[in-house]
Every structure is written in C-alpha cells, then in structure tokens.
Scaffold this motif. Structure first.
Motif, short mmCIF file in Angstrom:
data_model
loop_
_atom_site.label_atom_id
_atom_site.label_comp_id
_atom_site.label_asym_id
_atom_site.label_seq_id
_atom_site.Cartn_x
_atom_site.Cartn_y
_atom_site.Cartn_z
N LYS A 154 0.83 -1.23 0.00
CA LYS A 154 0.00 0.00 0.00
C LYS A 154 0.85 1.25 0.00
O LYS A 154 0.49 2.26 -0.59
CB LYS A 154 -0.96 0.02 1.18
CG LYS A 154 -0.31 0.24 2.54
CD LYS A 154 -0.42 -0.92 3.44
CE LYS A 154 0.71 -0.95 4.41
NZ LYS A 154 0.74 -2.14 5.22
N VAL A 180 -9.13 0.55 9.11
CA VAL A 180 -8.24 -0.17 8.19
C VAL A 180 -6.86 -0.41 8.79
O VAL A 180 -5.94 -0.80 8.09
CB VAL A 180 -8.11 0.59 6.83
CG1 VAL A 180 -9.40 0.49 6.04
CG2 VAL A 180 -7.70 2.04 7.03
N ASN A 181 -6.74 -0.16 10.08
CA ASN A 181 -5.46 -0.46 10.74
C ASN A 181 -5.73 -1.30 11.99
O ASN A 181 -6.35 -0.83 12.95
CB ASN A 181 -4.73 0.84 11.10
CG ASN A 181 -3.38 0.55 11.71
OD1 ASN A 181 -3.23 0.42 12.91
ND2 ASN A 181 -2.38 0.39 10.86
N GLY A 182 -5.23 -2.53 11.95
CA GLY A 182 -5.49 -3.47 13.03
C GLY A 182 -4.77 -3.12 14.32
O GLY A 182 -5.30 -3.30 15.42
N THR A 183 -3.54 -2.59 14.19
CA THR A 183 -2.75 -2.28 15.39
C THR A 183 -3.47 -1.24 16.25
O THR A 183 -3.63 -1.42 17.47
CB THR A 183 -1.37 -1.72 14.96
OG1 THR A 183 -0.76 -2.67 14.08
CG2 THR A 183 -0.48 -1.46 16.15
N ASP A 188 1.66 2.97 11.97
CA ASP A 188 0.34 2.55 12.44
C ASP A 188 -0.27 3.60 13.38
O ASP A 188 -1.35 4.11 13.12
CB ASP A 188 0.44 1.19 13.15
CG ASP A 188 0.80 0.07 12.18
OD1 ASP A 188 0.23 0.04 11.09
OD2 ASP A 188 1.67 -0.75 12.53
N ASP A 238 -0.31 4.54 7.87
CA ASP A 238 -0.72 3.29 7.23
C ASP A 238 -2.19 3.40 6.77
O ASP A 238 -2.53 3.04 5.64
CB ASP A 238 -0.54 2.13 8.22
CG ASP A 238 -1.08 0.81 7.71
OD1 ASP A 238 -0.36 0.16 6.94
OD2 ASP A 238 -2.22 0.45 8.06
N LYS A 263 -3.98 3.58 2.88
CA LYS A 263 -5.08 2.70 2.48
C LYS A 263 -6.30 3.49 2.03
O LYS A 263 -6.93 3.13 1.03
CB LYS A 263 -5.43 1.78 3.65
CG LYS A 263 -4.33 0.74 3.92
CD LYS A 263 -4.52 0.04 5.25
CE LYS A 263 -3.46 -1.03 5.49
NZ LYS A 263 -3.47 -1.55 6.86
N GLY A 304 -7.41 -7.86 8.79
CA GLY A 304 -6.73 -6.88 7.93
C GLY A 304 -5.25 -7.12 7.78
O GLY A 304 -4.55 -6.35 7.12
N ALA A 305 -4.73 -8.17 8.37
CA ALA A 305 -3.30 -8.44 8.29
C ALA A 305 -3.05 -9.91 8.57
O ALA A 305 -3.99 -10.66 8.85
CB ALA A 305 -2.54 -7.57 9.30
N1 HSE Z 1 0.18 -2.67 10.05
C1 HSE Z 1 -1.10 -2.93 9.50
C2 HSE Z 1 -2.14 -2.94 10.59
C3 HSE Z 1 -1.20 -4.22 8.78
O1 HSE Z 1 -1.82 -2.85 11.79
O2 HSE Z 1 -3.30 -3.05 10.25
C4 HSE Z 1 -0.64 -4.19 7.40
O3 HSE Z 1 -1.36 -3.34 6.57
#
Ligand code: HSE
Length: 432
Positions: free
Chosen positions: A100, A153-156, A191, A196, A200, A296-297
């Motif tokens: 991305k 859209v960010n899992g962290t 993140d 990130d 996206k 998402g990851a």
């Molecule tokens: N670092 C991203 C997240 C996963 O935490 O969603 C990869 O896109």
C-alpha cells in the motif's frame, strides 16, 4: 496451461502465498495451473519453504525473466519495490502487490506504465488484508455512485483502542504491551500516527471516486493523543473511539479524504469492530450501506487476497491465450486502472463535522457562558455543555457540537485558548 509466477519477497505474506499455491486441493482448479518459477529473497542461507533451486538474491532477474507471466511483489517498502514493479511492467509482466505504501505514493507512475504496457497491477492485499474490498469496489459495486467509504483499516490501532476501552489503560502502556505480544511493530509510527491508514484510504478513495489522490493532501492524525479520560467520557456520551479513515464525496467535484480518531456512536456498524479486525463501510447509490469485515493483516488473510489477484489474472490470460488475441491485449476495463486525473480534496477547514472537546477551566461563575458565547459568535452550535467534575483543581467541561464547519470551530477554539478562565484545551476529537 501453466502460468509462471515470480515472487519478490518470502517474508510473512510471501510464505503465506507459497503455502496456498502449493496446496490447491479443494480450492479453485485454476490454482493447479500456477507454477512458482522463481523466488527472490535477501539471503539464500536461511531455511525456506521452497526448494533452494527456486531461490535467487538477484531480484532483477525475476522481473526480466521471459518465462514469468506474473510478478508477485510482497517485499514491502518503497525501494526497490517501486523500481522492480516498473521493470516488471516494462517487461510486460502483470503485477500483484500487497504494497500500500508504494501504491499510495507511486500509483500514478505505476498505473500509467501498466496502461501503456497493457498489463494489470492488482492490489487486493494492500487494503484490509484478506478482506475483499478492492475488487468489490471495481466490479461488484460498479453500478453505484459511491458517496462514502469509511473504514477501520489499521489493526494495530484498533487493537490498542479496543484494549483502552475494555481495560481503561493509557495509550503508552497498552502500546508497549501490544509490542511485547507482537500485535504492534517495534517501530509503530506508521500505524499509530495514521500513515498506514492514510495510504489505504488514498487507495480506496481513488478506486471509489475514479481519480488519483495526492497522498500529502490526505489529512492524517493518529491515536497518540487519545487518553483513557476521553475513552471514559466518550463511553458516557454513548460513543466508542475508533481510528477512522474516511473518503467522502463533498460535492460533484470535491472529496474529503482524512484519517483521525473519531467518536463513533455505539449503534453505528463500525462501533463493534474490535481488536485487530478491520471493516470498511461503503455507501453507494442505489445500494445503500454495505460493510466488509475481516482480518486486515497476517500471513493467511493477506496471502488469500494475493492469490485471488493471481487467479484473476490467470483467468484472463487463459481466455486471451485460448482466443489468441493480438498484442497488445485489451485490458478488462473493470479490473484495470481507467482514470488519469487527480481528485480535488477539500481543505479540512471546510469539513462539516461534529466535535467533542474537553476543557480544563477555572471553576468561576460564567465560564460555561463564555464558552457558549464564543462558539456562538463563530456559528458553532452546541449540542451539549456539561461540567463533568473537578480534575487537578480545575473544572472539567465537556462540549459536543452539532454539525459545524471545522474552520469556524478552530477559530472559536483559538479565542477560547486565550481566555483567562481557560487553563487547557485538554482534548479535541471529531464525532461521526
Ligand atoms: N500494520 C497494518 C495494521 C497491517 O496494523 O493493520 C498491514 O497493513
């Protein structure tokens, strides 16, 4: 009919991709036609899941190998990923990428080259990992006029915010625990600071609104300033705090594209998307709301999207070879990038949104009145103003506005910060 693929990278996603390609049973029969021809790695000394004879450290030899039909770029980073993708395209290879960051920054150059060369660059894995969202926007939703794309859209960050919500802990301590558990990177900057998610949403906006997006124009605010106090007050007011990536049609020729922590009403479909899960809510005419939810990851989910793109291309190549179409091939207009112009993104001052703000003030008579008057003078209409208590010897006042112009709100805030009675503007967050 065999289709030969070359992989650039054999890390988490590359390994997940090889695992699917080597285990086609009960999956789509077309998988049996995909042959791993070469795999580019940094070092060939480590034990790998592919036979040693497939490995090479010469990545250029993959993108120029005349036998390879599809290059799978899963090495990440900006360079040499960008140059290698461009070389693959120049050599008339189709490209599947999970990158991305490279697409959000160099998409213009990459897709222009791909259109010229008559090859596909597919990127389902770049947004939302295993969640099918890019192909649905391109194909399944193509009859719709898209009005908004709103995503977690960010899992962290979603994991950190979910734990802050459940445990009442502070950002720093939960981030450090998430790093120990492997849910956050050692360098969590991209993140937690929202970059990130900005990459996206730039990609999703470009697809949804049919124009390119200049990444520096995407407003980006991460979650470092979200405190446990805000989570508690948001909860009392009926909200949860989520890092949202939003792309919205503002007018016929202007978009809003932004990433920021947001108070989301508990009844909203995105409010219950927790932990490392991602979800993307698309609003279109006439479909209304449609939401995509999933992981998402991670190796498996991301490789699921990578291999789906490989199969999409293989399917098209199969038809093309069977009908022996002439060179250059005509690209499927739904799957290829078909726009060249840039979208206009509205400045944040023109954003129409609700706000939450928390002030620490002197506990004097008339302070709430002064706040209200200042907001009123700037056409900021308030939904509620509550003195919630005393913190560190100061009165704590929480304000929620109606829908207002961000520029007006910021001007009011500047004046409020100058008032003698105001000790601190402790927090400002947007409300969905
Ligand atoms: N670092 C991203 C997240 C996963 O935490 O969603 C990869 O896109």
């Amino acid at each position: 009919m065999a289709f030969k693929v070359g992989l650039l990278g054999l890390g988490t996603v590359g390994t997940g991709t090889v695992e699917i390609l080597r285990d086609p049973a009960q999956r789509h029969p077309l998988l049996q036609d995909i042959v791993i021809h070469k795999v580019g790695v940094r070092s060939i000394d480590k034990p790998r899941i592919v036979p040693a004879e497939l490995l090479t450290t010469d990545l250029e030899s993959i993108v120029s190998d005349p036998e390879i039909d599809i290059v799978i770029e899963v090495m990440g980073g900006l360079e040499p990923a960008r140059s290698l993708m461009l070389k693959a395209i120049a050599n008339k290879k189709h490209v599947v990428t999970a990158n991305k960051a490279a697409i959000a920054r160099f998409g213009d150059e990459i897709f222009t080259a791909a259109s010229k060369a008559g090859v596909y660059v597919l990127l389902e894995a770049a947004v939302g990992g295993g969640i099918p969202v890019i192909e649905p926007i391109k194909k399944s939703l193509c009859a719709n006029r898209i009005n908004a794309v709103t995503g977690i859209v960010n899992g962290t960050t979603n994991y950190i915010l979910t734990r802050m919500q459940l445990e009442g802990g502070d950002f720093t301590e939960i981030l450090s625990d998430a790093q120990k558990l492997g849910y956050a990177e050692a360098d969590p900057t991209a993140d937690v600071d929202g970059m990130d998610a900005a990459d996206k949403i730039a990609i999703l906006a470009s697809l949804a609104f049919g124009g390119r997006i200049k990444l520096p124009e995407v407003y980006c605010e991460g979650i470092r300033n979200v405190s446990a106090i805000e989570i508690v007050y948001a909860e009392k007011l009926g909200f949860v705090i989520k890092l949202l990536a939003i792309a919205k049609r503002k007018s016929s020729d202007e978009l809003e594209v932004r990433v920021h922590p947001t108070l989301v009403p508990k009844s909203h479909p995105l409010a219950s998307v927790n932990d490392v899960y991602n979800a993307i809510l698309i609003e279109g005419d006439p479909i209304g709301q449609v939401m995509f939810f999933g992981r998402g990851a991670g190796a498996g989910p991301t490789a699921s999207a990578v291999v789906a793109d490989v199969l999409n291309i293989a399917a098209l190549l199969k038809v093309e070879r069977a009908t022996q179409q002439s060179e250059p091939p005509t690209l499927d207009p739904l799957l290829a990038c078909s726009h060249q112009h840039y979208c206009t993104i509205a400045p944040m001052k023109d954003l129409s949104t609700r706000f939450y703000a928390r002030f620490l003030t002197r506990d004097d008579p008339g302070v709430i009145g002064k706040l209200g008057t200042c907001f009123g003078n700037h056409e900021v209409s308030l939904e509620s103003v509550v003195q919630v208590g005393i913190r560190d010897g100061a009165a704590e006042i929480v304000v929620v506005t109606h829908q207002v112009q961000e520029g007006n709100f910021r001007e009011a805030l500047n004046q409020i910060e100058q008032m003698n009675a105001i000790e601190k503007v402790a927090s400002v967050l947007r409300v969905l």
